[in-house]
Scaffold this motif. Structure first.
Motif, mmCIF file in Angstrom:
data_model
loop_
_atom_site.group_PDB
_atom_site.id
_atom_site.type_symbol
_atom_site.label_atom_id
_atom_site.label_comp_id
_atom_site.label_asym_id
_atom_site.label_seq_id
_atom_site.Cartn_x
_atom_site.Cartn_y
_atom_site.Cartn_z
ATOM 1 N N ASP A 67 -7.658 -9.214 -6.975
ATOM 2 C CA ASP A 67 -7.361 -8.566 -5.701
ATOM 3 C C ASP A 67 -7.098 -7.089 -5.948
ATOM 4 O O ASP A 67 -5.953 -6.653 -6.033
ATOM 5 C CB ASP A 67 -6.166 -9.229 -5.038
ATOM 6 C CG ASP A 67 -6.048 -8.851 -3.581
ATOM 7 O OD1 ASP A 67 -6.986 -8.221 -3.055
ATOM 8 O OD2 ASP A 67 -5.024 -9.170 -2.970
ATOM 9 N N ASP A 124 -5.406 -4.673 -2.931
ATOM 10 C CA ASP A 124 -4.075 -5.001 -2.448
ATOM 11 C C ASP A 124 -3.265 -3.714 -2.307
ATOM 12 O O ASP A 124 -2.482 -3.358 -3.176
ATOM 13 C CB ASP A 124 -3.384 -5.975 -3.403
ATOM 14 C CG ASP A 124 -2.064 -6.443 -2.862
ATOM 15 O OD1 ASP A 124 -1.878 -6.378 -1.637
ATOM 16 O OD2 ASP A 124 -1.203 -6.868 -3.657
ATOM 17 N N PHE A 125 -3.512 -3.013 -1.217
ATOM 18 C CA PHE A 125 -2.807 -1.769 -0.953
ATOM 19 C C PHE A 125 -1.683 -2.048 0.030
ATOM 20 O O PHE A 125 -1.851 -2.814 0.975
ATOM 21 C CB PHE A 125 -3.734 -0.706 -0.350
ATOM 22 C CG PHE A 125 -4.868 -0.327 -1.254
ATOM 23 C CD1 PHE A 125 -4.626 0.266 -2.470
ATOM 24 C CD2 PHE A 125 -6.173 -0.562 -0.875
ATOM 25 C CE1 PHE A 125 -5.662 0.638 -3.289
ATOM 26 C CE2 PHE A 125 -7.214 -0.208 -1.684
ATOM 27 C CZ PHE A 125 -6.962 0.392 -2.900
ATOM 28 N N ASN A 126 -0.577 -1.404 -0.189
ATOM 29 C CA ASN A 126 0.548 -1.559 0.714
ATOM 30 C C ASN A 126 0.645 -0.280 1.545
ATOM 31 O O ASN A 126 1.418 0.616 1.237
ATOM 32 C CB ASN A 126 1.832 -1.811 -0.072
ATOM 33 C CG ASN A 126 2.963 -2.214 0.832
ATOM 34 O OD1 ASN A 126 2.739 -2.510 2.003
ATOM 35 N ND2 ASN A 126 4.165 -2.217 0.306
ATOM 36 N N ILE A 127 -0.160 -0.215 2.593
ATOM 37 C CA ILE A 127 -0.230 0.979 3.430
ATOM 38 C C ILE A 127 0.431 0.681 4.767
ATOM 39 O O ILE A 127 0.091 -0.297 5.436
ATOM 40 C CB ILE A 127 -1.692 1.417 3.645
ATOM 41 C CG1 ILE A 127 -2.330 1.765 2.298
ATOM 42 C CG2 ILE A 127 -1.768 2.598 4.586
ATOM 43 C CD1 ILE A 127 -3.791 2.099 2.399
ATOM 44 N N ASP A 128 1.358 1.530 5.149
ATOM 45 C CA ASP A 128 2.040 1.389 6.431
ATOM 46 C C ASP A 128 1.314 2.249 7.458
ATOM 47 O O ASP A 128 1.666 3.409 7.684
ATOM 48 C CB ASP A 128 3.501 1.805 6.283
ATOM 49 C CG ASP A 128 4.294 1.596 7.546
ATOM 50 O OD1 ASP A 128 3.860 0.797 8.393
ATOM 51 O OD2 ASP A 128 5.347 2.253 7.690
ATOM 52 N N THR A 129 0.280 1.691 8.069
ATOM 53 C CA THR A 129 -0.534 2.463 8.999
ATOM 54 C C THR A 129 0.249 2.858 10.246
ATOM 55 O O THR A 129 0.079 3.968 10.756
ATOM 56 C CB THR A 129 -1.784 1.675 9.422
ATOM 57 O OG1 THR A 129 -1.396 0.394 9.906
ATOM 58 C CG2 THR A 129 -2.726 1.496 8.243
#
Length: 143
Positions: free
Chosen positions: A61, A64-69
């Protein structure tokens, strides 16, 4: 080129299938161990292992980015609003300065009576005009 093709073709399908099954820990067929560990079989096994490594990289994976759009959008909106507010503030200060300067020039050039007339207009007549207009606009916005 023909030599490598002949080496690959020298392995039987049964041996190839057995090597593939061994790679994936599936059904173990009894294949002659001499054939299973021959040079051609080892080359085929190396190719299988390198292909398995490449496929494992694709299965990981990596996206698997942890982006707070929503946070980014809200931050952008707040920056946009603060720029708009500062722009409106500067325009208000400039227009106020221009009005006060023109008012002072009119008093100096015309007469001091303009000061008295304008003060009467600002304190008595302007509220009588502005208040009904603001009430009418508020009623229009409610519908």
């Amino acid at each position: 080129m023909k030599d490598s093709d002949s080496n690959e073709n020298s392995l039987s399908d049964k041996v190839k299938n057995a090597l593939i099954n061994e790679l994936y820990n599936e059904d173990q067929n009894d294949v002659d161990k001499d054939i299973k560990y021959s040079d051609e079989a080892l080359k085929f096994k190396n190719k299988l292992n390198s292909a398995a490594i490449k496929m494992n990289v694709l299965n990981e994976d990596i996206f698997d980015f942890n982006i707070d759009t929503l946070g980014i959008i809200e931050k952008g909106e707040s920056i946009k609003e603060s720029r708009k507010a500062s722009k409106e503030f500067v325009l208000f200060i400039l227009s106020s300065f221009i009005v006060v300067c023109l008012y002072a020039i009119a008093i100096i050039k015309i007469d001091y009576m303009i000061l008295i007339i304008s003060q009467v207009f600002i304190t008595i007549i302007a509220p009588c005009i502005i208040i009904p207009i603001s009430v009418a606009r508020r009623k229009e916005s409610e519908f």
